[in-house]
Design a protein around this motif. Structure first.
Motif, PDB file in Angstrom:
ATOM      1  N   LEU A  69       1.026  -1.161  -0.142  1.00  0.00           N
ATOM      2  CA  LEU A  69      -0.031   0.040   0.004  1.00  0.00           C
ATOM      3  C   LEU A  69       0.896   1.448  -0.130  1.00  0.00           C
ATOM      4  CD1 LEU A  69      -2.587  -0.708   2.641  1.00  0.00           C
ATOM      5  CD2 LEU A  69      -3.053   0.041   0.616  1.00  0.00           C
ATOM      6  N   ASP A  70       1.898   1.182   0.750  1.00  0.00           N
ATOM      7  CA  ASP A  70       2.661   2.699   1.087  1.00  0.00           C
ATOM      8  C   ASP A  70       3.937   2.491   1.659  1.00  0.00           C
ATOM      9  OD1 ASP A  70       1.848   1.548   3.648  1.00  0.00           O
ATOM     10  OD2 ASP A  70       0.234   3.027   3.988  1.00  0.00           O
ATOM     11  N   GLY A 100      -5.465  -2.571   7.266  1.00  0.00           N
ATOM     12  CA  GLY A 100      -5.441  -2.014   8.637  1.00  0.00           C
ATOM     13  C   GLY A 100      -6.486  -0.813   8.647  1.00  0.00           C
ATOM     14  N   ARG A 129       5.424   5.667  17.973  1.00  0.00           N
ATOM     15  CA  ARG A 129       5.876   4.466  19.096  1.00  0.00           C
ATOM     16  C   ARG A 129       7.058   3.600  18.416  1.00  0.00           C
ATOM     17  NH1 ARG A 129       0.903   2.800  16.557  1.00  0.00           N
ATOM     18  NH2 ARG A 129       0.694   0.695  16.435  1.00  0.00           N
ATOM     19  N   LYS A 143      -9.272   1.819  17.833  1.00  0.00           N
ATOM     20  CA  LYS A 143     -10.078   1.808  16.356  1.00  0.00           C
ATOM     21  C   LYS A 143     -11.411   1.768  16.546  1.00  0.00           C
ATOM     22  CE  LYS A 143      -5.917   1.506  14.923  1.00  0.00           C
ATOM     23  NZ  LYS A 143      -5.176   0.378  14.327  1.00  0.00           N
TER      24      LYS A 143
HETATM   25  C1  GLP Z   1      -0.372   3.273   9.235  1.00  0.00           C
HETATM   26  C2  GLP Z   1      -0.378   2.549   8.071  1.00  0.00           C
HETATM   27  C3  GLP Z   1      -1.696   1.895   7.772  1.00  0.00           C
HETATM   28  C4  GLP Z   1      -1.963   1.130   8.952  1.00  0.00           C
HETATM   29  C5  GLP Z   1      -2.604   2.320  10.147  1.00  0.00           C
HETATM   30  C6  GLP Z   1      -2.568   1.320  11.585  1.00  0.00           C
HETATM   31  O1  GLP Z   1      -0.450   4.696   9.342  1.00  0.00           O
HETATM   32  N1  GLP Z   1      -0.112   3.269   6.946  1.00  0.00           N
HETATM   33  O2  GLP Z   1      -1.556   0.917   6.676  1.00  0.00           O
HETATM   34  O3  GLP Z   1      -3.336   0.535   8.842  1.00  0.00           O
HETATM   35  O4  GLP Z   1      -1.075   2.973  10.525  1.00  0.00           O
HETATM   36  O5  GLP Z   1      -1.616   0.947  12.017  1.00  0.00           O
HETATM   37  P1  GLP Z   1      -1.738  -0.227  13.171  1.00  0.00           P
HETATM   38  O6  GLP Z   1      -2.139  -1.430  12.401  1.00  0.00           O
HETATM   39  O7  GLP Z   1      -0.468  -0.162  13.800  1.00  0.00           O
HETATM   40  O8  GLP Z   1      -2.711   0.321  14.217  1.00  0.00           O
END
Ligand code: GLP
Length: 233
Positions: free
Chosen positions: A61-62, A124, A159, A194
């Motif tokens: 994704l990124d 996520g 973190r 979340k």
């Molecule tokens: C980041 C990522 C996302 C991810 C989100 C949540 O910013 N770019 O792809 O879903 O944070 O992270 P986590 O799964 O650690 O809560």
């Protein structure tokens, strides 16, 4: 949307891996992958499963701008450590955060996505409802682009870094339209932090203010959440 509520992330990882396994058995060849703590249990289950991605392609994704694959905080490093070392793919694509010309890299990544339509995309969700690094307000018709991260995302992701100041301020991310092109989408979310984003994404209006709400318009979405993330539904 098919919403599955599980006890915890460990159980969610088992369910997530089952979805990967079913897709793979049905011939899925291209997997859209995500980073962050959320997919870790799914990746761990996949690593100890019989799934074989050696004839498959992954498209992430990124990636943070400014971090390369040798940097422990880069998403390229994360994928290597948590999945690719154990379960290699024929080809794995991740945006190049070190590309000298980011506009060129963005166009190149869109071409990669066009050439490799994603069969199964795992996601996520950020506390503000972001998916990938598509922050609130990102147009639904966006393709791959450079993103200025919001303070909320910088804080949440700090973190993983020694100091908040070390968190990159921008990233390259697949766009909303790119994500929606996947044939099947699996979103996972665990924990209290979340719950708001999940309630808005599933039950709120479809709006660019909550990027994940766009998933209500996708025909094949499974959402795996634990009881803490489900508490506001
Ligand atoms: C980041 C990522 C996302 C991810 C989100 C949540 O910013 N770019 O792809 O879903 O944070 O992270 P986590 O799964 O650690 O809560």
């Amino acid at each position: 949307m098919n919403v599955i509520v599980v006890k915890n992330a460990a159980e969610g990882g088992k369910k997530g891996a089952e979805i990967f396994m079913t897709a793979w058995q049905n011939g899925a060849k291209v997997y859209g992958l995500a980073t962050g703590s959320t997919p870790l249990t799914t990746y761990a289950e996949l690593c100890s499963s019989a799934i074989d991605f050696r004839k498959c392609t992954s498209v992430n994704l990124d990636e943070y701008v400014g971090l390369g694959p040798d940097d422990e905080q880069s998403y390229a490093y994360f994928m290597q450590k948590h999945l690719f070392n154990q379960k290699p793919f024929a080809h794995s694509y991740i945006p190049n955060g070190l590309a000298p010309d980011l506009a060129k890299e963005v166009a190149h990544y869109d071409q990669i996505i066009a050439d490799h339509p994603v069969d199964l995309q795992i996601l996520g969700i950020g506390r503000n409802g972001h998916i990938g690094f598509n922050e609130p307000g990102t147009p639904f018709d966006s393709t791959t682009h450079e993103v200025q991260l919001t303070q909320s995302t910088i804080d949440a992701n700090s973190r993983f870094f020694a100091n908040e100041a070390d968190v990159p301020r921008s990233a390259l991310s697949m766009g909303m339209a790119s994500i929606m092109q996947a044939h099947q989408i699996l979103l996972e979310a665990y924990g209290d932090a979340k719950a708001d984003a999940i309630a808005k994404a599933i039950e709120g209006p479809v709006t660019e203010d909550v990027p994940a709400s766009i998933l209500q318009r996708h025909p094949n979405v499974t959402i795996i959440i634990d009881e803490a993330a489900a508490q506001k539904l």
